[in-house]
Scaffold this active site. Structure first.
Site, short mmCIF file in Angstrom:
data_model
loop_
_atom_site.label_atom_id
_atom_site.label_comp_id
_atom_site.label_asym_id
_atom_site.label_seq_id
_atom_site.Cartn_x
_atom_site.Cartn_y
_atom_site.Cartn_z
CG ASP A 1 -1.75 1.22 1.37
OD1 ASP A 1 -2.66 1.40 0.55
OD2 ASP A 1 -1.51 2.02 2.30
CD GLU B 1 -2.41 2.99 -3.11
OE1 GLU B 1 -3.42 3.69 -3.33
OE2 GLU B 1 -2.09 2.61 -1.98
#
Length: 588
Positions: free
Chosen positions: A261, A293
């Protein structure tokens, strides 16, 4: 007290509690600021040995399931590397024995990344690990080849998206035990499904993180973030804590990969390179996938140790085309969303060094990266749940355009990702939800509403007050996927499975990477993308989200493989109908 020999005993080199072969366990905690650290086990307090660098270590008799905690300068705290938290993040830790699980599919070696078709899901909304396990046959029948679990690391409360985790090594107890998670992965492998896990290494949640009390060096006071002080990945103990965490999920749970993330919040980049190298070394001989990400659109990482990045640029362009929304980060794509989508399909990133709406240069050239280096999606937890009311595209887009765009995602050589329920046309919203009490609950509620003050539809405080309270139990209950019309849902699932079957036959099982041949804008809201597949054949997708017919180029492939709707293409006139997608192929 005994002093373990870390050089002779591998488990003693990792943080947390590790069972040895002689009825004992090694416990290790990094607490450089502490004056005294004791292990609380079996009703007794035992002083731990302090090593250079601030590690505190002790070997003591212990078995799987034994509860323990640390007392740091008089304060009782859980193990920050706990593998099991039966009573939540504020309770004692427990010893886990990963070797006790009898794997039925221990010979599983994974699947190549190019075969991935991902269903992102929230374990809690699916009924915990056992609920996800029960859904596996249905998900496999839809054509998915991979599940991606939103973060499962332990957080405060019973309900949360998972990005507020504070004990990254322990599966959240409300979802099930470590054994239940292993059983989920094991059964998935038996059905040919990979299981990926979203991990959060850029911050800790606001409740239950005790590290600042005894390991202030874990954080950087000079690097504030939206979540507090940045984590200091320059410190070897911190880097080791997170690398070991990644390896634990891949080793002890047989997971097939990790999605990291918001790595744009991780500095220095060298940590990410180190983590990838350690994963590749530890997982030699089997498939292990690493996905990012990353707002920085760092192409170098995708040429290094990482398989793919979530393609937010492509999503944002598609979202503008489907909904007409232009606020927030969609403003960067509003001027010409068709051209932006064409760039994304032809090159991967839209932002490859250009300045965004804030004047910030973002991204790197993506030339030469294969399509499978990008994960393509219409919806995910962020893009649905970070809306004020959590609406899915079923509530926002023309159904004809949504169907064509879904076919585009399913048939594109990029790796497709769908959000739980998308396979059956789910209309249930997905809201932001937490489970905090007192002052923190109020801060989260009001902070959530303040986020949307800049949006035209929520400038009025009275309207913002109608944004659902994240802490209300109904915010979670209303986010559980459901269908209003089972017959329509079954038809949609059948259509969806047909798309993925076509993808498997034409694109997904090709041995080797495809490469993009570019994407041309045919008209406003219409484009034509081409790829060369590994066998030398050409694969093309033409999308028309306008209200008029569009003429395909004369050099477009002649073989129509799929039309959406059925009359999407008129071959004699080479016309692509409105609100349609057509897939074309040409042999080598």
């Amino acid at each position: 007290m005994s002093r373990p020999n870390a050089a002779d005993d591998h488990p003693c080199r990792g943080y947390g509690a590790h069972l040895l072969d002689d009825g004992r366990a090694c416990f290790r905690l990094w607490a450089p600021d502490a004056g005294q650290v004791e292990l609380l086990l079996h009703g007794t307090a035992r002083p731990m040995w302090r090593e250079d660098g601030g590690d505190h270590v002790l070997v003591a008799g212990a078995a799987a399931g034994d509860r323990y905690a640390y007392r740091v300068d008089g304060r009782r705290v859980p193990d920050p590397a706990s593998r099991l938290q039966p009573d939540g993040v504020h309770g004692d830790s427990a010893v886990d024995d990963p070797a006790a699980y009898d794997w039925r599919h221990r010979d599983w070696r994974g699947r190549p990344w190019r075969e991935a078709v991902i269903c992102e899901l929230h374990a809690g909304a699916m009924g915990g690990f056992d609920g996800v396990r029960r859904a596996l046959p249905r998900l496999a029948a839809c054509g998915y080849t991979a599940l991606e679990l939103m973060p499962v690391a332990a957080f405060d409360g019973a309900r949360n998206w998972g990005y507020d985790g504070v004990l990254p090594y322990a599966p959240h107890p409300a979802y099930g035990t470590p054994t239940a998670l292993r059983a989920l992965v094991d059964e998935a492998h038996g059905l040919g499904l990979m299981v990926l896990l979203d991990v959060v290494y850029n911050h800790f949640g606001p409740s239950g993180n005790e590290l600042p009390r005894y390991a202030s060096g874990f954080f950087r006071a000079d690097r504030p973030t939206a979540w507090g002080s940045a984590i200091d990945f320059r410190r070897p103990q911190v880097a080791r804590y997170f690398v070991d965490n990644a390896l634990m999920w891949l080793r002890d749970y047989h997971l097939d990969g990790l999605r990291l993330d918001a790595v744009h919040a991780i500095e220095p980049r060298g940590f990410l390179e180190h983590l990838a190298a350690e994963v590749r070394r530890a997982c030699a001989g089997r498939e292990a996938h690493l996905v990012l990400e990353n707002e920085h659109n760092d192409a170098g990482l995708l040429r290094g140790g990482y398989d793919a990045q979530w393609n937010d640029d492509a999503h944002n362009a598609l979202h503008v085309l489907l909904t007409g929304e232009r606020e927030g980060y969609y403003a960067d794509f509003a001027a010409d969303p068709t051209a932006a989508l064409a760039t994304a399909l032809g090159e991967g990133f839209v932002f490859q060094g250009q300045r965004d709406r804030r004047g910030v240069a973002r991204g790197e050239p993506a030339a030469g990266l294969p399509p499978e280096a990008f994960v393509l999606f219409l919806q995910n937890h962020d893009q649905v749940g970070n809306r004020p009311l959590g609406e899915r595209l079923t509530a926002l887009a023309d159904p004809r355009d949504l169907r064509a765009a879904t076919a585009l995602v399913a048939l594109c050589p990029m790796v497709p990702l769908f959000f739980m329920g998308e396979e059956c046309g789910c209309t249930t919203p997905f809201l932001y939800f937490t489970d905090y009490d007192g002052e923190l609950a109020g801060q989260v509620r009001e902070g959530r509403r303040a986020e949307f003050a800049q949006f035209a539809g929520f400038a009025d405080p009275a309207r913002r007050a109608r944004i659902p309270d994240p802490n209300a139990p109904r915010s979670f209950a209303g986010s559980i996927p459901a269908v209003d019309d089972p017959v329509a849902a079954a038809r949609h699932a059948q259509w969806f499975a047909h798309l993925l079957s076509l993808r498997k036959a034409r694109v997904g099982m090709q041995a080797g990477a495809a490469h993009a041949l570019g994407c041309r804008v045919l008209a406003e809201r219409a484009l034509h993308a081409r790829w060369r597949l590994a066998d030398g054949s050409r694969w093309e997708l033409a999308l028309n989200l306008s209200d008029r017919d569009v003429v395909l180029p004369g050099d477009a492939a002649a073989g129509v493989v799929h039309g959406e709707p059925a009359d999407a293409f008129l071959p004699a006139q080479r016309l692509l109908r409105p609100h349609a997608l057509v897939a074309l192929a040409e042999a080598r």
